[in-house]
Design a protein around this motif. Structure first.
Motif, mmCIF file in Angstrom:
data_model
loop_
_atom_site.group_PDB
_atom_site.id
_atom_site.type_symbol
_atom_site.label_atom_id
_atom_site.label_comp_id
_atom_site.label_asym_id
_atom_site.label_seq_id
_atom_site.Cartn_x
_atom_site.Cartn_y
_atom_site.Cartn_z
ATOM 1 N N ILE A 108 -0.218 26.227 -27.303
ATOM 2 C CA ILE A 108 -0.148 27.118 -28.471
ATOM 3 C C ILE A 108 -0.619 28.518 -28.112
ATOM 4 O O ILE A 108 0.011 29.518 -28.471
ATOM 5 C CB ILE A 108 -0.989 26.538 -29.622
ATOM 6 C CG1 ILE A 108 -0.345 25.259 -30.164
ATOM 7 C CG2 ILE A 108 -1.150 27.565 -30.748
ATOM 8 C CD1 ILE A 108 -1.224 24.480 -31.107
ATOM 9 N N ASN A 109 -1.715 28.616 -27.378
ATOM 10 C CA ASN A 109 -2.310 29.922 -27.063
ATOM 11 C C ASN A 109 -1.540 30.700 -26.005
ATOM 12 O O ASN A 109 -1.471 31.934 -26.069
ATOM 13 C CB ASN A 109 -3.755 29.731 -26.595
ATOM 14 C CG ASN A 109 -4.667 29.248 -27.697
ATOM 15 O OD1 ASN A 109 -4.410 29.465 -28.877
ATOM 16 N ND2 ASN A 109 -5.748 28.572 -27.329
ATOM 17 N N ASN A 110 -0.954 29.983 -25.021
ATOM 18 C CA ASN A 110 -0.409 30.683 -23.857
ATOM 19 C C ASN A 110 1.101 30.550 -23.636
ATOM 20 O O ASN A 110 1.693 31.405 -22.971
ATOM 21 C CB ASN A 110 -1.124 30.206 -22.582
ATOM 22 C CG ASN A 110 -2.605 30.509 -22.595
ATOM 23 O OD1 ASN A 110 -3.055 31.450 -23.253
ATOM 24 N ND2 ASN A 110 -3.389 29.707 -21.896
ATOM 25 N N LEU A 111 1.703 29.477 -24.140
ATOM 26 C CA LEU A 111 3.091 29.205 -23.756
ATOM 27 C C LEU A 111 4.060 29.056 -24.927
ATOM 28 O O LEU A 111 5.272 28.937 -24.698
ATOM 29 C CB LEU A 111 3.153 27.926 -22.909
ATOM 30 C CG LEU A 111 2.382 27.934 -21.580
ATOM 31 C CD1 LEU A 111 2.437 26.551 -20.931
ATOM 32 C CD2 LEU A 111 2.942 28.989 -20.633
ATOM 33 N N SER A 112 3.573 29.059 -26.152
ATOM 34 C CA SER A 112 4.445 28.775 -27.292
ATOM 35 C C SER A 112 5.565 29.801 -27.461
ATOM 36 O O SER A 112 6.614 29.493 -28.026
ATOM 37 C CB SER A 112 3.624 28.688 -28.586
ATOM 38 O OG SER A 112 2.880 29.866 -28.801
ATOM 39 N N GLU A 113 5.366 31.009 -26.960
ATOM 40 C CA GLU A 113 6.403 32.049 -27.086
ATOM 41 C C GLU A 113 7.666 31.712 -26.289
ATOM 42 O O GLU A 113 8.719 32.291 -26.531
ATOM 43 C CB GLU A 113 5.863 33.389 -26.616
ATOM 44 C CG GLU A 113 5.523 33.445 -25.133
ATOM 45 C CD GLU A 113 4.925 34.784 -24.715
ATOM 46 O OE1 GLU A 113 5.537 35.433 -23.846
ATOM 47 O OE2 GLU A 113 3.875 35.169 -25.253
ATOM 48 N N TYR A 114 7.568 30.753 -25.361
ATOM 49 C CA TYR A 114 8.738 30.402 -24.561
ATOM 50 C C TYR A 114 9.722 29.497 -25.317
ATOM 51 O O TYR A 114 10.861 29.336 -24.874
ATOM 52 C CB TYR A 114 8.297 29.702 -23.262
ATOM 53 C CG TYR A 114 7.675 30.651 -22.272
ATOM 54 C CD1 TYR A 114 8.463 31.454 -21.452
ATOM 55 C CD2 TYR A 114 6.289 30.743 -22.161
ATOM 56 C CE1 TYR A 114 7.888 32.324 -20.541
ATOM 57 C CE2 TYR A 114 5.710 31.613 -21.249
ATOM 58 C CZ TYR A 114 6.505 32.402 -20.447
ATOM 59 O OH TYR A 114 5.937 33.264 -19.544
ATOM 60 N N SER A 115 9.313 28.907 -26.416
ATOM 61 C CA SER A 115 10.214 28.103 -27.259
ATOM 62 C C SER A 115 11.019 27.099 -26.433
ATOM 63 O O SER A 115 12.246 27.217 -26.305
ATOM 64 C CB SER A 115 11.167 29.019 -28.046
ATOM 65 O OG SER A 115 10.449 29.916 -28.858
ATOM 66 N N VAL A 116 10.346 26.116 -25.892
ATOM 67 C CA VAL A 116 11.005 25.142 -25.023
ATOM 68 C C VAL A 116 11.902 24.203 -25.827
ATOM 69 O O VAL A 116 11.684 23.954 -27.020
ATOM 70 C CB VAL A 116 9.966 24.313 -24.233
ATOM 71 C CG1 VAL A 116 9.136 25.220 -23.348
ATOM 72 C CG2 VAL A 116 9.076 23.490 -25.156
ATOM 73 N N ASP A 117 12.939 23.696 -25.156
ATOM 74 C CA ASP A 117 13.884 22.762 -25.790
ATOM 75 C C ASP A 117 13.476 21.311 -25.582
ATOM 76 O O ASP A 117 13.678 20.473 -26.461
ATOM 77 C CB ASP A 117 15.293 22.973 -25.214
ATOM 78 C CG ASP A 117 15.818 24.380 -25.475
ATOM 79 O OD1 ASP A 117 15.911 24.747 -26.652
ATOM 80 O OD2 ASP A 117 16.120 25.095 -24.491
ATOM 81 N N LEU A 118 12.932 21.009 -24.410
ATOM 82 C CA LEU A 118 12.528 19.650 -24.075
ATOM 83 C C LEU A 118 11.234 19.678 -23.273
ATOM 84 O O LEU A 118 10.967 20.647 -22.556
ATOM 85 C CB LEU A 118 13.601 18.940 -23.236
ATOM 86 C CG LEU A 118 14.889 18.488 -23.928
ATOM 87 C CD1 LEU A 118 15.877 17.978 -22.872
ATOM 88 C CD2 LEU A 118 14.607 17.400 -24.957
#
Length: 239
Positions: A108-118
């Motif tokens: 949530i803090n570091n990677l959520s902006e990447y909007s992963v699909d799987l």
């Protein structure tokens, strides 16, 4: 001792509360013991997404990888090291809950902006997984995905056993992993952004080979998340 004190004593005696990181007995109103709290080496501040360390601890020199970014909540020392060893080698699967929660917060803090699909995980060879009884990377990943409500799929398999990576240097680890992973052909990953998870990142060779395998199979890009990262020794460091 009054009735309330007696009740508390009996509850603590019959149903002891345990530290979520090390499973030692603690007071009924606590979640983790003081020792684990004092030795919880969290990765905070400005992060180098090439290696996942705090920029003050970064020694990767912008090393290129097949994955786009990597992050982790903890350094592989102190509490995290002990908890992961309890999980892997003593089968204390209950500690996976708190470790997965740490991974979820890190995402949530570091990677959520990447909007992963799987979301997927580093696989174990079938023989080794049968011996251990579970794949710790899968256990952590699925628990984390339950928290975040992200889709988790078994995308990768390990086609042959490579032996223990622990005693190999970075270059030998890479050579030891060439062609060892394959992608599940039943799941469409074409142009999908994949979040690849593992328990520990040491040199990153395993994650890199998995990421390369996913990209060759058609994934658009790969982001990595691990529970812990081992600090890389800086050039010139003794020991």
């Amino acid at each position: 001792m009054d009735i309330h004190e007696l009740k508390d004593f009996l509850v603590a005696f019959l149903f002891p509360n345990r530290c979520r990181y090390c499973t030692c007995v603690i007071k009924h109103n606590e979640e983790i013991c003081q020792k684990c709290e004092d030795n919880l080496h969290e990765i905070t501040g400005e992060i180098c997404f090439k290696c996942g360390c705090n920029k003050e601890d970064c020694a990767c020199k912008n090393h290129k990888s097949y994955y786009e970014a990597i992050s982790a909540p903890l350094y592989y020392e102190g509490t995290a090291s002990n908890s992961i060893k309890l999980l892997k080698f003593r089968k204390k699967t209950e500690v996976a809950d708190i470790l997965a929660e740490q991974m979820a917060k890190c995402y949530i803090n570091n990677l959520s902006e990447y909007s992963v699909d799987l979301v997927t995980f580093v696989p174990m060879h079938k023989k080794k997984q049968k011996e251990r009884g579970f794949n710790q990377a899968e256990l952590l990943t699925r628990k984390m995905c339950d928290i975040l409500e992200l889709p988790c799929e078994n995308l990768l398999s390990k086609t042959y056993e490579t032996g223990d990576q622990h005693f190999l240097d970075e270059n030998l680890r890479k050579g030891n992993l060439l062609g060892v992973f394959s992608v599940n052909p039943e799941i469409d990953i074409l142009d999908k952004r994949i979040l690849l998870c593992d328990d520990i990142k040491t040199t990153g060779a395993t994650l890199d080979e998995c990421a390369k395998t996913l990209l060759i199979a058609g994934a658009s890009d790969v982001i990595c998340l691990t529970c812990a990262i081992a600090k890389k020794k800086r050039s010139g460091t003794r020991g």
